[in-house]
Design an enzyme around this catalytic site. Structure first.
Site, PDB file in Angstrom:
ATOM      1  N   SER A 189      -2.349  -3.318   1.305  1.00 51.39           N
ATOM      2  CA  SER A 189      -2.553  -2.347   2.376  1.00 51.39           C
ATOM      3  C   SER A 189      -3.648  -1.341   2.104  1.00 51.39           C
ATOM      4  O   SER A 189      -4.211  -0.778   3.026  1.00 51.39           O
ATOM      5  CB  SER A 189      -1.252  -1.596   2.624  1.00 51.39           C
ATOM      6  N   HIS A 217       1.416  -6.220   6.160  1.00 52.78           N
ATOM      7  CA  HIS A 217       0.100  -6.005   6.779  1.00 52.78           C
ATOM      8  C   HIS A 217      -0.509  -7.301   7.304  1.00 52.78           C
ATOM      9  O   HIS A 217      -1.705  -7.363   7.569  1.00 52.78           O
ATOM     10  CB  HIS A 217      -0.846  -5.323   5.792  1.00 52.78           C
ATOM     11  N   LYS A 248       4.138  -2.000  12.357  1.00 51.22           N
ATOM     12  CA  LYS A 248       2.669  -1.969  12.284  1.00 51.22           C
ATOM     13  C   LYS A 248       2.113  -2.838  13.414  1.00 51.22           C
ATOM     14  O   LYS A 248       2.077  -2.372  14.552  1.00 51.22           O
ATOM     15  CB  LYS A 248       2.222  -2.354  10.880  1.00 51.22           C
TER      16      LYS A 248
HETATM   17  C1  LIG Z   1       2.986  -3.273   1.670  1.00 59.98           C
HETATM   18  C2  LIG Z   1       3.988  -2.466   2.409  1.00 59.98           C
HETATM   19  N1  LIG Z   1       5.275  -2.837   2.376  1.00 59.98           N
HETATM   20  C3  LIG Z   1       6.217  -2.136   3.034  1.00 59.98           C
HETATM   21  C4  LIG Z   1       5.895  -1.021   3.756  1.00 59.98           C
HETATM   22  C5  LIG Z   1       6.973  -0.265   4.472  1.00 59.98           C
HETATM   23  O1  LIG Z   1       7.016  -0.654   5.800  1.00 59.98           O
HETATM   24  P1  LIG Z   1       7.550   0.376   6.915  1.00 59.98           P
HETATM   25  O2  LIG Z   1       6.411   1.285   7.235  1.00 59.98           O
HETATM   26  O3  LIG Z   1       7.994  -0.494   8.032  1.00 59.98           O
HETATM   27  O4  LIG Z   1       8.685   1.123   6.288  1.00 59.98           O
HETATM   28  C6  LIG Z   1       4.575  -0.597   3.833  1.00 59.98           C
HETATM   29  C7  LIG Z   1       4.236   0.611   4.643  1.00 59.98           C
HETATM   30  O5  LIG Z   1       3.282   1.251   4.545  1.00 59.98           O
HETATM   31  C8  LIG Z   1       3.593  -1.330   3.140  1.00 59.98           C
HETATM   32  O6  LIG Z   1       2.312  -0.951   3.152  1.00 59.98           O
END
Ligand SMILES: Cc1ncc(COP(=O)(O)O)c(C=O)c1O
Length: 406
Positions: A189, A217, A248
């Site tokens: 990300s 992502h 997202k």
């Molecule tokens: C790689 C990754 N996994 C999990 C998450 C968590 O997801 P959520 O925003 O739905 O809690 C994020 C959020 O930024 C992320 O970048």
């Protein structure tokens, strides 16, 4: 005795001095008008262009999703009214879980209140309950995976980012029969790079490990139906657990895992942060269902995003900006120092009405502070030109004061 007040205030002062304090910008998006939004600052209201949203495909304002949510709220009201076990499971939850399982070519899926909770719940449960489990975790894994692994109390080994040779070296140190999980992301990300998925799967097979893939992502964005990188590479069946978010590209909130029926039922039955929390509201779930269905069938939206991404990268190249080795829609522009990163972001916002949040430690390592630019199909070529001109002006402005990583 500890002086509580001083303790908290001093800690916050240090954060500020180091440029690591998090200032929130108050913005409100206007439905139908994205990527424009209103920035509230004191008494002022300015229209700005958002360049750092994770609503990658503008599904947050998709009319059919909004309609599905309104209908569900009119039918079922606001909250779920309970945990999934005690009166909070609806017909919509069931439909969404079946849709997600189908999207990822898996037997079953399980929805959580966020992607963070999905990772924390699934990893802590799987690694915590598999006897003697060792977790092999990419060094750049998201905080939610790290937390899940920590909660599991399982032994862990951190492998160098996307480095299959290092992973193999660590896997070799354990007997084949010992349970193992390899945990990693498909699209990272903050760097916009991708894992060597095929190689990791080969290693998992060779060393008898389960694969746990965070596609947060990538879901909605890659693969024929938006099933992510595993779908794009035809490897969904080979990955044991696929984790994703509904917050997202799907534009709402919530998270999930998709896996075999046994794994999903196991997590459903043992994960504390699944069991002991109120279920997602029916309207959220109905909206997510519509969003997943929409992105599965509206295949034309994904190439539009990629066109925008190519155009912006071309413009950044022409202007000599350095954006790591991004090979996806995430474009991290290196600034390299926390105060400068914030000042850069502030000037973009205040002078050019462009919103790109400064990304500082602990989200990224010190010295790699960056702006993380995320175009969407709604960002027109004219908006991209405007962004790049603004970036050039801000770079010039600060180059007079100090140098930074371009
Ligand atoms: C790689 C990754 N996994 C999990 C998450 C968590 O997801 P959520 O925003 O739905 O809690 C994020 C959020 O930024 C992320 O970048």
């Amino acid at each position: 005795v500890i002086a509580y007040k001083n303790f908290f205030e001093n800690a916050l002062s240090s954060l500020k001095e180091e440029g690591k304090y998090r200032y929130f910008n108050k913005i409100v998006r206007e439905r139908g008008n994205f990527p424009y939004a209103i920035h509230y600052k004191g008494d002022q209201k300015n229209q700005i262009t958002v360049w750092c949203s994770n609503d990658y495909l503008n599904m947050g304002e998709n009319p059919s999703v909004i309609q599905a949510m309104i209908q569900a709220i009119e039918q079922a009201g606001t909250g779920a009214g309970g945990t999934r076990n005690i009166s909070g499971s609806t017909y919509y939850h069931d439909l969404l879980e079946r849709e997600l399982a189908d999207l990822h070519n898996k037997e079953a899926a399980l929805v959580f209140t966020s992607g963070y909770v999905a990772n924390e719940a699934a990893l802590s449960t799987l690694a915590g309950k598999l006897p003697g489990c060792v977790v092999f975790s990419d060094e750049k894994n998201h905080a939610s995976m790290i937390q899940g692994i920590r909660f599991s109390k399982a032994e862990k080994r951190i492998f160098r980012h996307n480095d299959s040779q290092h992973l193999e070296m660590l896997l070799k140190q354990f007997p084949k029969e010992q349970p193992k999980i390899i945990a990693f992301e498909s699209v990272y990300s903050m760097d916009g790079d991708k894992a060597p998925l095929k190689r990791f799967i080969e290693l998992a097979k060779e060393y008898n490990a389960l694969t746990y893939l965070d596609e947060v992502h990538a879901v909605g964005l890659y693969g024929e139906q938006g099933g992510g990188i595993a779908q794009k590479l035809g490897l969904e069946k080979e990955v044991d657990i696929i984790q994703g978010t509904l917050g997202k590209a799907f534009g709402i909130i919530g998270g999930y895992i998709a896996a075999s029926s046994a794994i999903v039922d196991f997590v459903r039955s043992f994960a504390s942060s699944f069991i002991f929390t109120t279920a997602l509201p029916p309207a959220i779930v109905a909206g997510a269902l519509e969003s997943v269905r929409y992105l599965r069938s509206h295949k034309g939206i994904r190439p539009v995003l990629q066109e925008r991404v190519s155009y912006i990268k071309q413009k950044l190249d022409e202007a000599n900006f350095f954006y790591f080795n991004s090979i996806t829609h995430i474009i991290p522009l290196l600034i390299g120092e926390a105060h400068l990163c914030k000042a850069f972001s502030d000037r973009l916002l205040n002078v050019h009405h462009i919103y790109s949040q400064a990304i500082n430690y602990p989200t990224v390592p010190v010295g790699t502070e960056r702006l993380r630019i995320t175009p969407t199909p709604a960002h027109t070529p004219e908006m991209i030109d405007h962004l790049v001109e603004a970036l050039k002006e801000v770079r010039e402005f600060f180059t007079e004061k100090r140098s930074y990583g371009t």
